[in-house]
Design a protein around this motif. Sequence first.
Motif, PDB file in Angstrom:
ATOM      1  N   GLU A  55      73.232 100.888  82.653  1.00 36.13           N
ATOM      2  CA  GLU A  55      73.421 100.818  84.107  1.00 36.13           C
ATOM      3  C   GLU A  55      73.880  99.416  84.527  1.00 36.13           C
ATOM      4  O   GLU A  55      74.770  99.275  85.356  1.00 36.13           O
ATOM      5  CB  GLU A  55      72.128 101.188  84.849  1.00 36.13           C
ATOM      6  CG  GLU A  55      71.685 102.613  84.679  1.00 36.13           C
ATOM      7  CD  GLU A  55      70.913 102.870  83.377  1.00 36.13           C
ATOM      8  OE1 GLU A  55      70.474 101.901  82.692  1.00 36.13           O
ATOM      9  OE2 GLU A  55      70.765 104.050  83.030  1.00 36.13           O
ATOM     10  N   GLU A  56      73.239  98.397  83.945  1.00 38.35           N
ATOM     11  CA  GLU A  56      73.618  97.021  84.260  1.00 38.35           C
ATOM     12  C   GLU A  56      75.044  96.735  83.794  1.00 38.35           C
ATOM     13  O   GLU A  56      75.837  96.133  84.527  1.00 38.35           O
ATOM     14  CB  GLU A  56      72.652  96.031  83.604  1.00 38.35           C
ATOM     15  CG  GLU A  56      71.270  96.051  84.186  1.00 38.35           C
ATOM     16  CD  GLU A  56      70.248  95.300  83.359  1.00 38.35           C
ATOM     17  OE1 GLU A  56      69.176  95.009  83.913  1.00 38.35           O
ATOM     18  OE2 GLU A  56      70.502  95.013  82.172  1.00 38.35           O
ATOM     19  N   ARG A  57      75.368  97.185  82.609  1.00 46.76           N
ATOM     20  CA  ARG A  57      76.709  96.958  82.060  1.00 46.76           C
ATOM     21  C   ARG A  57      77.768  97.636  82.924  1.00 46.76           C
ATOM     22  O   ARG A  57      78.799  97.051  83.250  1.00 46.76           O
ATOM     23  CB  ARG A  57      76.763  97.481  80.621  1.00 46.76           C
ATOM     24  CG  ARG A  57      77.957  97.020  79.853  1.00 46.76           C
ATOM     25  CD  ARG A  57      77.940  97.504  78.415  1.00 46.76           C
ATOM     26  NE  ARG A  57      76.643  97.997  78.013  1.00 46.76           N
ATOM     27  CZ  ARG A  57      75.857  97.470  77.082  1.00 46.76           C
ATOM     28  NH1 ARG A  57      76.238  96.455  76.432  1.00 46.76           N
ATOM     29  NH2 ARG A  57      74.692  97.957  76.776  1.00 46.76           N
ATOM     30  N   GLU A  58      77.507  98.855  83.342  1.00 55.29           N
ATOM     31  CA  GLU A  58      78.458  99.598  84.169  1.00 55.29           C
ATOM     32  C   GLU A  58      78.590  98.941  85.549  1.00 55.29           C
ATOM     33  O   GLU A  58      79.690  98.818  86.086  1.00 55.29           O
ATOM     34  CB  GLU A  58      78.012 101.053  84.313  1.00 55.29           C
ATOM     35  CG  GLU A  58      79.036 101.966  84.916  1.00 55.29           C
ATOM     36  CD  GLU A  58      80.339 102.071  84.133  1.00 55.29           C
ATOM     37  OE1 GLU A  58      81.388 102.297  84.777  1.00 55.29           O
ATOM     38  OE2 GLU A  58      80.341 101.927  82.890  1.00 55.29           O
ATOM     39  N   PHE A  59      77.459  98.515  86.110  1.00 58.20           N
ATOM     40  CA  PHE A  59      77.480  97.882  87.418  1.00 58.20           C
ATOM     41  C   PHE A  59      78.285  96.587  87.388  1.00 58.20           C
ATOM     42  O   PHE A  59      79.162  96.372  88.230  1.00 58.20           O
ATOM     43  CB  PHE A  59      76.041  97.610  87.903  1.00 58.20           C
ATOM     44  CG  PHE A  59      75.982  96.989  89.265  1.00 58.20           C
ATOM     45  CD1 PHE A  59      76.198  97.752  90.397  1.00 58.20           C
ATOM     46  CD2 PHE A  59      75.712  95.637  89.401  1.00 58.20           C
ATOM     47  CE1 PHE A  59      76.148  97.174  91.665  1.00 58.20           C
ATOM     48  CE2 PHE A  59      75.654  95.053  90.663  1.00 58.20           C
ATOM     49  CZ  PHE A  59      75.880  95.820  91.794  1.00 58.20           C
ATOM     50  N   ILE A  60      78.001  95.714  86.418  1.00 62.57           N
ATOM     51  CA  ILE A  60      78.712  94.434  86.372  1.00 62.57           C
ATOM     52  C   ILE A  60      80.197  94.657  86.073  1.00 62.57           C
ATOM     53  O   ILE A  60      81.056  93.934  86.588  1.00 62.57           O
ATOM     54  CB  ILE A  60      78.060  93.421  85.394  1.00 62.57           C
ATOM     55  CG1 ILE A  60      78.609  92.006  85.620  1.00 62.57           C
ATOM     56  CG2 ILE A  60      78.257  93.811  83.955  1.00 62.57           C
ATOM     57  CD1 ILE A  60      78.357  91.448  86.993  1.00 62.57           C
ATOM     58  N   LYS A  61      80.505  95.655  85.287  1.00 61.19           N
ATOM     59  CA  LYS A  61      81.912  95.993  85.027  1.00 61.19           C
ATOM     60  C   LYS A  61      82.615  96.327  86.342  1.00 61.19           C
ATOM     61  O   LYS A  61      83.701  95.819  86.628  1.00 61.19           O
ATOM     62  CB  LYS A  61      81.983  97.170  84.054  1.00 61.19           C
ATOM     63  CG  LYS A  61      83.374  97.662  83.771  1.00 61.19           C
ATOM     64  CD  LYS A  61      83.319  98.844  82.821  1.00 61.19           C
ATOM     65  CE  LYS A  61      84.593  99.634  82.863  1.00 61.19           C
ATOM     66  NZ  LYS A  61      84.478 100.879  82.104  1.00 61.19           N
ATOM     67  N   ASN A  62      81.973  97.164  87.171  1.00 62.17           N
ATOM     68  CA  ASN A  62      82.568  97.544  88.460  1.00 62.17           C
ATOM     69  C   ASN A  62      82.649  96.358  89.416  1.00 62.17           C
ATOM     70  O   ASN A  62      83.638  96.198  90.130  1.00 62.17           O
ATOM     71  CB  ASN A  62      81.782  98.693  89.094  1.00 62.17           C
ATOM     72  CG  ASN A  62      81.974  99.982  88.328  1.00 62.17           C
ATOM     73  OD1 ASN A  62      83.021 100.231  87.743  1.00 62.17           O
ATOM     74  ND2 ASN A  62      80.947 100.808  88.304  1.00 62.17           N
TER      75      ASN A  62
END
Length: 166
Positions: free
Chosen positions: A143-150
């Motif tokens: 979730e953190e990885r996807e959020f920071i990617k966005n």
Amino acid sequence: MQTNQYDYKSIEKAIQAMQMELKPTWMNKYLTTEQREYMRDLAKKSYSKEALQKLAERGWSEENQRSFNERYNFFRTELKKLVKQEANPESKESQVMGQLLYDINNVYIQGDSAIREGMKKSWENFNSIPDDRKPSIYKMSNEEREFIKNVMIIFYKGKEIENKLK
């Protein structure tokens, strides 16, 4: 009378580059021996020889590491908080966090495209390994990885627009 003149600065840089393999003992405070070996192998796999040479010449002190850890831990705290709040990646808070990550990375990159490319490859390679091999400071949930990617996609789109307006 001719004397031998040496370029001591170049000699010093060459010695530092050769010693790149020998991390100082203060690094033991931050990474286990296994994690240090893994991170060294990851760097060799991800960065060009030119980029590795530049990084070796710059050096990395315990003060650099302390400063990095302080800023990166703050970034991680903010990231966790925003993910928990289910924040919008476009929000002001999310974009401030994106700016912080950008600034942290640029201390390391210093505008060098070879180092930037190595850093990208390093994170790609890093994200593909099992969590038990990763230093805990760098572990992120999906979730953190996807959020920071966005967040960073939006952040860089804003940077592109900014650059076009200059």
